[in-house]
Design an enzyme around this catalytic site. Structure first.
Site, PDB file in Angstrom:
ATOM      1  N   CYS A 391       0.832  -1.202   0.000  1.00 50.28           N
ATOM      2  CA  CYS A 391       0.000   0.000   0.000  1.00 50.28           C
ATOM      3  C   CYS A 391       0.872   1.260   0.000  1.00 50.28           C
ATOM      4  O   CYS A 391       1.504   1.574  -1.003  1.00 50.28           O
ATOM      5  CB  CYS A 391      -0.982  -0.031   1.164  1.00 50.28           C
ATOM      6  SG  CYS A 391      -2.377   1.107   0.954  1.00 50.28           S
ATOM      7  N   HIS A 524      -3.604  -5.131   0.007  1.00 53.35           N
ATOM      8  CA  HIS A 524      -3.159  -5.673   1.295  1.00 53.35           C
ATOM      9  C   HIS A 524      -3.205  -7.202   1.274  1.00 53.35           C
ATOM     10  O   HIS A 524      -4.188  -7.819   1.715  1.00 53.35           O
ATOM     11  CB  HIS A 524      -4.040  -5.145   2.431  1.00 53.35           C
ATOM     12  CG  HIS A 524      -3.824  -3.707   2.744  1.00 53.35           C
ATOM     13  ND1 HIS A 524      -2.913  -3.276   3.685  1.00 53.35           N
ATOM     14  CD2 HIS A 524      -4.379  -2.594   2.211  1.00 53.35           C
ATOM     15  CE1 HIS A 524      -2.932  -1.945   3.728  1.00 53.35           C
ATOM     16  NE2 HIS A 524      -3.810  -1.514   2.850  1.00 53.35           N
ATOM     17  N   GLU A 526      -1.790  -9.276   3.125  1.00 51.27           N
ATOM     18  CA  GLU A 526      -1.735  -9.886   4.457  1.00 51.27           C
ATOM     19  C   GLU A 526      -3.095 -10.374   4.942  1.00 51.27           C
ATOM     20  O   GLU A 526      -3.179 -11.223   5.849  1.00 51.27           O
ATOM     21  CB  GLU A 526      -1.132  -8.911   5.480  1.00 51.27           C
ATOM     22  CG  GLU A 526      -1.985  -7.700   5.813  1.00 51.27           C
ATOM     23  CD  GLU A 526      -1.714  -6.505   4.912  1.00 51.27           C
ATOM     24  OE1 GLU A 526      -2.001  -5.364   5.345  1.00 51.27           O
ATOM     25  OE2 GLU A 526      -1.234  -6.715   3.791  1.00 51.27           O
TER      26      GLU A 526
END
EC number: 6.3.4.2
Length: 578
Positions: A391, A524, A526
């Site tokens: 990001c 993102h 994750e």
């Protein structure tokens, strides 16, 4: 009718209700049941999206764009049930809905009160999690975690609502309860007295019983083993069977031991018995393999995470967990250095980053610490250290390359410098007319097309992916793309229409301006990682760090800096204490 489990907490906050709830969900899934998870938060914010990471930790984003509590990250990492906007409700959302109904006249002139109108709204939210959807059947079990601790003013409407919900749900045709209450509490150990103290648990359960809730199971957090005498004492004063007093000791090695601890204490069996759920014993072989990989690593590496909120452990919770998962996949013990980007500005990257095998720069908002991120990225690029940007980390990589390779002096993001001569990062077109901050970013799952032969495509093994976003700014694709590509910069992932850049990377080290592993993404990743299924980009990044360590031919070295930047003194992968 689905069965419902309500998880409450007492004595103190941060006992681990989210991890415990997720672990129960995982164990029930391993028994063959379908499970849905839900979190009810007592704060007045409509969602965590506008809250500071220092206040609340990370904001976890779902596929549908919901900005939610970080505990939903635990739910997704441990279980497979779908999470949607119905998986997280706050007091702000509840009251907003009730007030909107009042304004529309839906209460027919009645006086609107906490009981029954607010509690009815909460019960409706719980019921929504138990319903079938267009793509999913109704679950066998819904696990609802109540945020905060019993006795909090903010939590009282939720406690009253779940009391009413259980009363309304009653029993099934076999006489088994349709609802179960699990209360997580603290049994502190006083070193001076050399004994455990059960009184806080007694008081906590007493408060619950005053509300009208009798817990069926007590999960007792403790630093020390809880003996039979103490369990019998807790059972007697809390009106709970002895076998339903579950010890859950702190885990010094890995949070992924929690499900085994609960299973060894027969919690999942007790839950199924009390609710009348006929299941088989859980097969935990994949999680045993996970722990074996943690205990017997083949490699030891160090990763520096340079972020704005590095001192707050929960601000990048999913980042750290995803690094852990990639370490598990590669059988690598990973020491994570949490380094403040402001410290990099003050002390320089060489002092703080030397000795690390990889650099990860995560997201964030605001100008503070930006130059430290840019300096750290330049250090990794020029020294051939594996780099992964996420990001804002991607945007900083674009700024760094523009300034020092493309020759765009003063290149910056208009988020931080509206007068920059080279606005390489600018506001998304869709964001220009937005004034309200809450829930208005580019949010949720968005598709990205990957360039054939790119590093990104090699990591994923496919040419189109869907990943979750949370941002307002983007690479200035129309104005600067050609200049960057002329210097070897690769735009290896874009939106399907090609207008938005999703992934950037540098060519292999064998080419001009090349690098062993340099990749950054606007989204993102994750949020899609699991302990038994590492996210592909994190797996690729950690694999590159392992190779970097092999090339150096030595164990992780000690940084000359303080422990804030010392890889030998950072969190060992998988070892976060609960």
């Amino acid at each position: 009718m689905p069965k419902h489990i309500f998880v409450t907490g007492g004595v103190v906050s941060s006992l681990g209700k989210g991890l415990t709830s997720a672990s129960i969900g995982m164990l029930l899934e391993k028994r063959g049941l379908s499970v849905r998870m839900q979190k009810l938060d007592p704060y007045l914010n409509v969602d965590p999206g506008t809250m500071s990471p220092y206040q609340h930790g990370e904001v976890y984003v779902l596929d549908d764009g919901s900005e939610t509590d970080l505990d939903l990250g635990h739910y997704e990492r441990f279980t497979s049930g779908p999470l949607t906007r119905h998986s997280n409700y706050t007091t702000g959302q509840i009251y907003q809905s009730v007030i909107d109904k009042e304004r529309r006249g839906e209460f027919l002139g009645k006086t609107v009160q906490v009981i029954p109108h607010v509690t009815d709204e909460i019960k409706q939210c719980i019921a929504k999690a138990a319903k079938a959807t267009d793509t999913e059947a109704a679950p066998d079990v819904v696990i609802t975690e109540i945020g905060g601790t019993v006795g909090d003013i903010e939590s009282q409407p939720f406690m009253e609502a779940i009391r009413q919900f259980a009363f309304d749900a009653g029993k099934d045709e076999r006489g088994k309860n349709n609802c179960l209450f699990i209360h997580l509490t603290l049994v502190p150990y006083l070193k001076a007295a050399r004994e455990l103290k059960t009184k806080p648990t007694q008081h906590s359960v007493g408060l619950l019983r005053q509300i009208g809730i009798q817990p069926d199971v007590l999960v007792c957090r403790s630093e020390q083993p809880i003996g039979r005498d103490d369990r019998e004492k807790i059972a007697l004063f809390c009106n709970v069977p002895v076998d339903a007093v579950i010890e859950e000791r702190d885990k010094d090695f890995s949070i992924y031991e929690v499900p085994f601890s609960l299973h060894d204490n027969r919690l999942d069996g007790i839950v199924c018995d009390r609710l009348g759920l006929e299941t088989h014993e859980p097969n935990l072989d994949d999680w045993r393999d996970l722990l074996n990989r943690l205990r017997r690593p083949d490699h030891e590496i160090s990763i520096a995470v340079v972020g704005k909120y590095a001192e707050h452990r929960d601000a990048y919770k999913s980042i750290y967990e995803s690094i852990d998962h990639a370490g598990i996949a590669h059988k690598a013990q990973i020491r994570i250095g949490r380094i403040r980007s402001e410290d990099v500005e003050a002390e320089g990257p060489e002092r703080l980053l030397s000795g690390y095998d990889g650099l990860l720069v995560p997201g964030g908002f605001g100008e503070r610490g930006i130059e430290g991120k840019v300096q750290a990225i330049r250090w990794a690029r020029e020294r051939g250290v594996p780099f992964f940007g996420i990001c804002l980390g991607m945007q900083c990589a674009v700024v760094e390359f523009g300034r020092h390779v493309v020759g765009l002096e003063g290149a910056h993001s208009t988020e931080f410098d509206k007068d920059t001569p080279h606005p390489v990062i600018c506001l998304l077109d869709e964001q220009r007319a937005i004034t309200n901050k809450g829930g208005t970013m580019r949010l949720g799952a968005q598709p990205a097309v990957l360039a054939p032969g790119s590093l990104a495509a090699a990591c994923y093994g496919i040419d189109q992916v869907s990943e979750r976003h949370r941002h307002r700014y983007e690479f200035n694709n129309q104005q600067f793309r050609q200049q960057y590509e002329a210097h070897g910069f690769r735009f290896s992932g874009t939106s399907p229409d090609g207008k938005l850049v999703e992934v950037i990377e540098l060519p292999p080290a064998t080419e001009e301006n090349g690098h062993p592993w340099f990749l950054a993404v606007q989204y993102h990743p994750e949020f899609k990682s699991k302990p038994i299924a590492a996210q592909p980009l994190f797996a690729g990044f950690v694999g590159a760090a392992v190779e970097h360590r092999k090339r150096k031919g030595e164990r992780p070295t000690q940084s000359p800096a303080s422990s804030a930047g010392d890889p030998s003194k950072q969190k060992v992968q998988g070892s976060e204490s609960r």
